[in-house]
Scaffold this motif. Structure first.
Motif, mmCIF file in Angstrom:
data_model
loop_
_atom_site.group_PDB
_atom_site.id
_atom_site.type_symbol
_atom_site.label_atom_id
_atom_site.label_comp_id
_atom_site.label_asym_id
_atom_site.label_seq_id
_atom_site.Cartn_x
_atom_site.Cartn_y
_atom_site.Cartn_z
ATOM 1 N N LEU A 103 -7.726 -7.503 47.143
ATOM 2 C CA LEU A 103 -9.075 -7.411 47.768
ATOM 3 C C LEU A 103 -10.028 -8.793 47.618
ATOM 4 O O LEU A 103 -10.746 -8.769 48.496
ATOM 5 N N LEU A 104 -9.953 -9.325 46.467
ATOM 6 C CA LEU A 104 -10.752 -10.334 46.367
ATOM 7 C C LEU A 104 -10.297 -11.431 47.305
ATOM 8 O O LEU A 104 -11.202 -11.942 47.940
ATOM 9 N N LEU A 133 -20.348 -19.443 51.037
ATOM 10 C CA LEU A 133 -19.557 -20.513 50.431
ATOM 11 C C LEU A 133 -19.823 -20.102 48.756
ATOM 12 O O LEU A 133 -19.017 -20.181 47.987
ATOM 13 N N SER A 134 -21.506 -19.842 48.426
ATOM 14 C CA SER A 134 -21.475 -19.384 47.091
ATOM 15 C C SER A 134 -20.736 -18.064 46.730
ATOM 16 O O SER A 134 -20.263 -18.201 45.772
ATOM 17 N N VAL A 135 -20.905 -17.170 47.656
ATOM 18 C CA VAL A 135 -19.972 -15.813 47.382
ATOM 19 C C VAL A 135 -18.333 -16.318 47.085
ATOM 20 O O VAL A 135 -17.796 -15.570 46.383
ATOM 21 N N ILE A 136 -17.795 -17.131 48.104
ATOM 22 C CA ILE A 136 -16.318 -17.653 47.817
ATOM 23 C C ILE A 136 -16.159 -18.158 46.358
ATOM 24 O O ILE A 136 -15.153 -18.026 46.066
ATOM 25 N N GLY A 137 -17.108 -18.887 46.107
ATOM 26 C CA GLY A 137 -17.003 -19.651 44.891
ATOM 27 C C GLY A 137 -17.148 -18.645 43.591
ATOM 28 O O GLY A 137 -16.149 -18.657 42.669
ATOM 29 N N LEU A 138 -17.994 -17.812 43.617
ATOM 30 C CA LEU A 138 -17.965 -16.720 42.504
ATOM 31 C C LEU A 138 -16.499 -15.917 42.688
ATOM 32 O O LEU A 138 -16.241 -15.509 41.619
ATOM 33 N N THR A 139 -16.302 -15.711 43.918
ATOM 34 C CA THR A 139 -15.049 -14.788 43.995
ATOM 35 C C THR A 139 -13.867 -15.397 43.580
ATOM 36 O O THR A 139 -12.926 -14.775 42.710
ATOM 37 N N PHE A 146 -11.060 -12.840 35.761
ATOM 38 C CA PHE A 146 -10.800 -11.339 35.622
ATOM 39 C C PHE A 146 -9.603 -10.967 35.893
ATOM 40 O O PHE A 146 -9.216 -10.086 35.177
ATOM 41 N N SER A 147 -8.738 -11.518 36.788
ATOM 42 C CA SER A 147 -7.536 -11.115 37.076
ATOM 43 C C SER A 147 -6.586 -11.170 36.061
ATOM 44 O O SER A 147 -5.544 -9.977 35.618
ATOM 45 N N ALA A 182 -13.444 -23.156 41.924
ATOM 46 C CA ALA A 182 -14.688 -22.354 41.923
ATOM 47 C C ALA A 182 -15.857 -23.331 42.035
ATOM 48 O O ALA A 182 -16.839 -23.084 42.840
ATOM 49 N N PHE A 183 -15.974 -24.088 40.902
ATOM 50 C CA PHE A 183 -17.085 -25.066 41.123
ATOM 51 C C PHE A 183 -17.164 -25.856 41.990
ATOM 52 O O PHE A 183 -18.247 -26.444 42.513
ATOM 53 N N LEU A 184 -16.180 -26.438 42.554
ATOM 54 C CA LEU A 184 -16.319 -27.389 43.692
ATOM 55 C C LEU A 184 -16.447 -26.566 44.862
ATOM 56 O O LEU A 184 -17.554 -27.158 45.700
ATOM 57 N N ILE A 185 -16.275 -25.204 45.075
ATOM 58 C CA ILE A 185 -16.786 -24.538 46.285
ATOM 59 C C ILE A 185 -18.234 -24.248 46.038
ATOM 60 O O ILE A 185 -19.129 -24.308 46.867
#
Length: 206
Positions: A103-104, A133-139, A146-147, A182-185
């Protein structure tokens, strides 16, 4: 002000087809198939790779006792935990990490598709892309943190109260690559945000 885009309609269709195919494959094999397995319409996931925390083989006494719970553990440090006939709760716990991870991944692919669509107009520095892009990075960060935790928690729930509980300790393996990505995104999203603001300020001076 829009500029002429180097991104052609053929490029747009090709990327859309690739991302669409990825969404389809993830949806079918990562979401639909596990869900159908949980409700018993297809063969469910019945095996999970676990870490036993020891290189010693499982003793015959423990193996026999675990078999009485419909479970078998094959291997030493890296072992396969298998269920002969998992019930609904066990099927759910076995499928949940893959289901949530898929789902992620679907969310990431959907946002990437929306970003790609702005390439055709030659106007990628828009506020929507910065937010995407912020949402993608956080995801990606959630997926990396979390996984593995969800995998460890569901494994503990599967073996809790069984003879294998002492053989399979709580273990979560976190990947630094996910955190770095994630931080790069997120940094790229900030570049887009500042680029959008700079363009708006420049246009205001014209």
């Amino acid at each position: 002000m829009r500029t002429k885009s180097w991104w052609s309609r053929a490029d747009d269709r090709l990327l859309g087809a690739v991302l669409g195919l990825a969404v389809l494959l993830v949806g079918v094999f990562g979401v639909l198939a596990p869900a159908l397995g949980v409700v018993g319409l297809v063969d469910p996931v019945d095996t999970r790779e676990v870490e036993t925390g020891t290189t010693a083989p499982v003793s015959g006494t423990v193996t026999d006792a675990a078999a009485g719970h419909g479970m078998t553990l094959t291997g030493t440090h890296q072992a396969d935990l298998a269920f002969t006939d998992p019930d609904l709760g066990q099927r759910l716990l076995l499928a949940l990490p893959e289901f949530v991870g898929s789902l992620l991944l679907l969310l990431i692919l959907a946002l990437l598709l929306q970003v790609a669509r702005t390439l055709h107009g030659g106007d990628v520095f828009v506020p929507q892309n910065a937010r995407r892009l912020s949402v993608i990075g956080l995801t990606v960060l959630v997926q990396g943190v979390f996984s593995p935790a969800l995998l460890a928690l569901t494994t503990q729930a599967l073996v809790s109260g069984t003879p294998l509980a002492d053989r399979i300790p709580f273990s979560a393996t976190f990947s630094g690559e996910y955190v770095l990505l994630a931080f790069l995104i997120l940094a790229l999203g900030e570049v887009f945000r500042r680029g959008t603001k700079l363009r708006a300020d420049t246009e205001g001076l014209v």
